[in-house]
Design a protein around this motif. Structure first.
Motif: not given
Length: 74
Positions: A1-15
Motif C-alpha cells: 500500500m502506498q503512503n500519503l506522500i506517494q499518493k500525493a505525488k501522483k496527484g491524489s486530492q485525498e492524500a
C-alpha cells in the motif's frame, strides 16, 4: 500500500488534503506566533503550503516527516 506522500505525488486530492489537515494547525500556530497578525499569518500559511507542494511534486520529499519539517522551516 502506498503512503500519503506517494499518493500525493501522483496527484491524489485525498492524500494532499490529508497532508494539509495533518499539518495546518502547526503551521498556522507558527505563522501567528511569528507575525502577530491573523491576516498575515493566514497569507503566510497559504504561501508555505503553495511552495511546499512544489517540492513534493518535484519528488524532493520522501516521507511525511520530511514534509512536516519542510513546512516548519519555510
Amino acid at each position: 500500500m502506498q503512503n500519503l506522500i506517494q499518493k500525493a505525488k501522483k496527484g491524489s486530492q485525498e492524500a494532499m488534503t490529508a497532508l494539509y489537515n495533518s499539518n495546518k494547525s502547526r503551521v498556522l500556530f507558527l505563522c501567528r506566533a511569528l507575525l502577530l497578525d491573523d491576516n498575515a499569518a493566514d497569507n503566510a500559511m497559504v504561501y508555505v503550503f503553495k511552495k511546499s507542494w512544489g517540492e513534493l511534486i518535484a519528488d524532493r520529499i520522501p516521507t511525511e516527516e520530511e514534509f512536516t519539517n519542510l513546512l516548519i522551516h519555510k
